[in-house]
Design a protein around this motif. Structure first.
Motif, PDB file in Angstrom:
ATOM      1  N   ALA A 226     -14.793  22.726  74.912  1.00  0.00           N
ATOM      2  CA  ALA A 226     -14.487  23.965  75.212  1.00  0.00           C
ATOM      3  C   ALA A 226     -15.353  25.050  74.980  1.00  0.00           C
TER       4      ALA A 226
ATOM      5  N   LEU B 154     -17.089  28.244  77.047  1.00  0.00           N
ATOM      6  CA  LEU B 154     -17.141  29.554  76.484  1.00  0.00           C
ATOM      7  C   LEU B 154     -18.496  29.838  76.798  1.00  0.00           C
TER       8      LEU B 154
ATOM      9  N   GLN C 109      -8.215  30.379  67.754  1.00  0.00           N
ATOM     10  CA  GLN C 109      -8.793  29.718  68.801  1.00  0.00           C
ATOM     11  C   GLN C 109     -10.283  29.415  68.578  1.00  0.00           C
TER      12      GLN C 109
ATOM     13  N   GLU D  50     -10.642  25.672  68.126  1.00  0.00           N
ATOM     14  CA  GLU D  50     -10.521  24.764  69.244  1.00  0.00           C
ATOM     15  C   GLU D  50     -11.784  24.937  70.171  1.00  0.00           C
TER      16      GLU D  50
ATOM     17  N   CYS E 176     -12.573  27.635  71.653  1.00  0.00           N
ATOM     18  CA  CYS E 176     -12.480  28.712  72.827  1.00  0.00           C
ATOM     19  C   CYS E 176     -12.629  30.175  72.214  1.00  0.00           C
TER      20      CYS E 176
ATOM     21  N   SER F 104     -12.164  35.249  73.608  1.00  0.00           N
ATOM     22  CA  SER F 104     -11.483  33.887  73.836  1.00  0.00           C
ATOM     23  C   SER F 104     -11.195  33.485  75.320  1.00  0.00           C
TER      24      SER F 104
ATOM     25  N   LYS G   9      -9.279  30.058  77.629  1.00  0.00           N
ATOM     26  CA  LYS G   9      -8.838  28.970  77.261  1.00  0.00           C
ATOM     27  C   LYS G   9      -9.658  27.670  78.150  1.00  0.00           C
ATOM     28  N   ALA G  10      -9.993  26.677  77.529  1.00  0.00           N
ATOM     29  CA  ALA G  10     -10.402  25.545  78.089  1.00  0.00           C
ATOM     30  C   ALA G  10      -9.948  25.119  79.334  1.00  0.00           C
TER      31      ALA G  10
ATOM     32  N   GLN H 112      -6.220  24.136  80.008  1.00  0.00           N
ATOM     33  CA  GLN H 112      -5.275  24.659  78.692  1.00  0.00           C
ATOM     34  C   GLN H 112      -4.159  25.446  79.053  1.00  0.00           C
TER      35      GLN H 112
ATOM     36  N   ASN I   9      -5.244  31.955  81.225  1.00  0.00           N
ATOM     37  CA  ASN I   9      -5.770  33.196  80.331  1.00  0.00           C
ATOM     38  C   ASN I   9      -4.700  34.298  80.664  1.00  0.00           C
TER      39      ASN I   9
END
Length: 189
Positions: free
Chosen positions: A55, A59, A101, A104, A106, A153, A155-156, A159, A162
């Motif tokens: 993740a 990013l 986040q 995670e 993220c 942030s 999201k991976a 997941q 967004n």
């Protein structure tokens, strides 16, 4: 040191990664867990598993690298933060679990010296192709245009979608409390 910039996310694993490996054209693995506070207080801030690592690499490739391409050299204030580091930062007891986040992999917090925090957040909202949240955090126009930082942030993969949410976290001048307001702006009103 290995160049892993072209490796697919599912090919990246903690088991065969060196902290000096490149995971984006201008980012190395160690930059994703770097924390002055964790180092100073000897708090373990390593990735707990491949999910968080992947993740954070996602990013770095899709958020941090485009910002570095546009504005030049920068080091994120924070990307991944372990649960132990979150407890220290938020003054919580051991065992408390953060929903940030950052835990995670993220999210990242960034600032660019000499650039308005609000302007950086606005640039990211306009030019990043995807993001979950962009939050102009602790921005205080009275303290100068570079006060605070920008939280971004993403999201991976796998997941969910967004949200493309834009927020500002600042002090309400009437109540004195820190509040979230919709949009990117310099005041509550």
């Amino acid at each position: 040191m290995t160049d892993r910039t072209l490796d697919a996310l599912d090919q990246i694993s903690l088991a065969d990664l060196d902290p000096m490996d490149l995971i984006a054209p201008n980012f190395r693995v160690y930059e994703l867990t770097a924390s002055e506070i964790a180092s100073r207080l000897r708090v373990d801030n390593r990735f707990p598993g491949d999910r968080e690592l992947r993740a954070a690499v996602n990013l770095a490739r899709r958020v941090l690298q485009p910002i570095r391409n546009e504005f030049g050299r920068l080091s994120p204030n924070s990307v991944f933060r372990s649960q132990a580091l979150e407890c220290v930062l938020k003054n919580k007891p051991p065992g408390w679990l953060s929903t940030s986040q950052h835990t995670e992999g993220c999210a990242c917090d960034i600032e660019i010296p000499g650039m308005s925090t609000l302007a950086l957040a606005q640039w990211a909202a306009e030019f990043l192709p995807d993001y979950d949240q962009i939050i102009c955090e602790c921005f205080d126009p009275g303290a100068g245009p570079n006060s605070g930082w920008v939280h971004i942030s993403l999201k991976a993969p796998g997941q969910g979608s967004n949200r493309k949410q834009l927020l500002t976290y600042l002090r309400d001048l009437q109540s004195g409390a820190m509040v979230y307001v919709q949009g990117l702006r310099g005041s509550v009103t």
